[in-house]
Design an enzyme around this catalytic site. Structure first.
Site, mmCIF file in Angstrom:
data_model
loop_
_atom_site.group_PDB
_atom_site.id
_atom_site.type_symbol
_atom_site.label_atom_id
_atom_site.label_comp_id
_atom_site.label_asym_id
_atom_site.label_seq_id
_atom_site.Cartn_x
_atom_site.Cartn_y
_atom_site.Cartn_z
ATOM 1 C CD GLU A 165 -3.026 -1.217 2.122
ATOM 2 O OE1 GLU A 165 -2.949 -0.426 3.077
ATOM 3 O OE2 GLU A 165 -3.958 -2.038 2.001
ATOM 4 C CD GLU A 310 -3.684 -5.725 3.391
ATOM 5 O OE1 GLU A 310 -4.614 -4.967 3.774
ATOM 6 O OE2 GLU A 310 -2.488 -5.492 3.601
#
Length: 533
Positions: A165, A310
């Site tokens: 991320e 995720e």
């Protein structure tokens, strides 16, 4: 079906019909918090159970190079010191239980980090490395160590993802261009060791409204918060994905897989900077995965695998909805509505042994895990266990069900879920208390199920298993005990028994080779029908 009512749920299939391949993409990868947590005995017990019961083949976690794994330090003169003993202990344990690592290269070790302790309770160093040559040497040395220890054929079966991320400040104290350059250095270092190793990215979070790509993010967020724009009327796209693919094409870089995190939520800020977490529609994840499939097919990397590394009903580690039955039904619905789109959709996470924000203050604290810290399974654990029971051939698919067949044995398995029409959203988050979660679970009305499968073995025996608010609901059992803040060992043993006590009964096919099942199913329930040997 003549005479059917709007609330009827009808499932029909022919056990002898041609089938299509059914890839269990939902159990390819599962998430965990950080590498050091994987050295704990309770983490490893739960990982072994999740792998056995739910079929998880890979596990992904942060913190491989964090200080508490001691992989990389430097002497006073800057000479690197490598130490793989902790990593070896973890990877050995995983491979012994039949689980492979889905390697996330991140975050920076302290000795290489431009800034330190930028995110999480445990102080992850989210800044890019200050020395790309030393970072490349770390990647090279690490991968060569694994090949020496486990063999090149084994390591070619792993995945190597660059960072986590990087589009979020804190997780990456740098720019998009700096991430792209880090991807270049890392991917080239991996491929220099062996061309057969698989590398990918950009591991971004998450999908955002398309207007943001035109620089209008503030305006669109204001409109959403003010209620002037419906969140589900927007076109959502994966962050950085198109720019990442363009960069890799332009620079002739390898992309064996792409990754991103399609949480069905979005943070929005009003004109005063106040934040609100917004929940998208119940079809957000299937729609996002279908869009991503289309994007990759049309890109310069059409053969790249797609791994959503995720995913959950929300990206918060303190969302009480994670503990509930609706979260399990949401998992089943999203998985069954996303068949054929991607290579993995990794639930974040398998365990509440998870310390990004520190330890949870009670057993049911809304943690990501499908298993509580003491080892009591939540309804999401049953969701994945039931999905794992499906066969490898799809013979029927409908809005609320699938029917599958095992290509080796010919056994039939059906999975049915009741996601109430009264809830048009993905499971709404429940942050500050359990009130929203309890209200969500109270929505909906029972439905009449009529299931018929022709062409089965005459007299074949089937097992019917039901997960609902009375069977297999751990937090419901906890409430029945009076919601003890500090359960005794005896209470924990009782909770564990009740959490595993789904309703199970046997039914048989008729002598005519037809399985018939009529039942009333409650809102949010999941029903598995499995042919016995």
């Amino acid at each position: 079906m003549p005479g059917a009512t709007p609330d009827a749920l009808t499932v029909t299939a022919d056990a002898q019909a041609p089938g299509a391949p059914l890839k269990h993409f939902w159990s390819t990868v599962v998430g965990a918090g950080r590498a050091n947590e994987g050295l704990r005995a309770d983490w490893q017990r739960q990982m072994a159970e999740a792998a056995k019961e739910c079929g998880f083949a890979y596990v992904r976690f942060h913190g491989l190079f964090h200080d508490d794994m001691f992989v990389y330090t430097e002497r006073e003169d800057g000479t690197p010191v490598y130490n793989f003993q902790y990593v070896d202990a973890l990877f050995d344990a995983l491979l012994d239980m039949g689980v492979r690592p889905f390697v996330e290269f991140g975050f920076s070790p302290r000795a290489l980090a431009r800034e330190t302790e930028t995110v999480f309770w445990w102080g992850a160093h989210g800044a890019p490395p200050v020395d790309h040559a030393k970072w490349a040497a770390l990647i090279d040395r690490t991968v060569r160590h694994w090949i020496t220890r486990y063999g090149v054929d084994e390591v070619r079966g792993w995945y190597f993802e660059v960072w986590n991320e990087a589009n979020l400040w804190g997780f990456f104290h740098g720019t998009r261009s700096e991430y792209f350059e880090l991807y270049r250095v890392t991917a080239q270092a991996v491929k220099a060791v062996d061309q057969g190793l698989r590398v990918g990215g950009p591991a971004t979070s998450n999908f955002v409204p398309d207007e943001r790509f035109g620089g209008e993010s503030e305006n669109i967020e204001n409109r959403i918060v003010a209620g002037r724009t419906d969140i589900d009327d927007l076109q959502w796209r994966p962050v950085w994905m198109e720019a990442f693919l363009d960069f890799c094409e332009r620079e002739d870089l390898p992309v064996d897989f792409v990754s991103t995190h399609p949480y069905p939520t979005d943070w929005a800020l009003d004109e005063h900077g106040r934040g609100e977490k917004l929940t998208r529609g119940k079809d957000a994840t299937p729609d996002d995965l279908a869009l991503l499939r289309t994007m990759i097919d049309a890109s310069s990397f059409p053969d790249a695998e797609i791994h959503l590394t995720e995913w959950s009903s929300s990206s918060s580690p303190r969302d009480h909805a994670h503990d509930t039955l609706p979260a399990a039904t949401y998992v089943v619905r999203c998985a069954l509505h996303s068949i054929g789109t991607v290579d993995s959709l990794a639930y974040w996470t398998f365990t509440d042994v998870f310390e990004e924000g520190g330890a949870g203050d009670e057993m049911f604290h809304g943690g990501f895990g499908m298993i509580t810290l003491p080892g009591v399974p939540k309804p999401t654990f049953h969701a994945y266990r039931m999905l794992n029971a499906l066969g490898d051939e799809l013979i029927d698919s409908a809005e609320d069900s699938v029917v599958s067949r095992d290509s080796r044995t010919g056994r039939i398995t059906a999975l049915v879920h009741h996601y109430p029409q009264e809830e048009p959203k993905s499971v709404p988050a429940s942050f500050d208390s359990r009130e929203v979660a309890q209200h969500t679970q109270g929505k909906g009305s029972p439905r009449q199920l009529s299931l018929r499968v022709d062409g089965v073995r005459p007299g074949a025996r089937f097992e019917v298993e039901v997960l609902d608010g009375e069977h297999g609901d751990a937090i419901g059992a906890w409430r029945a005990l009076g919601s003890p803040a500090e359960p005794t060992r005896e209470q924990l043993a009782h909770l564990d028994r009740m959490a595993r006590a789904t309703e199970v009964r046997a039914v048989g096919a008729g002598d005519d080779g037809v399985l018939r099942l009529d039942a009333t199913i409650q809102p949010w329930s999941v029903l598995l029908v499995r042919e016995l040997s």
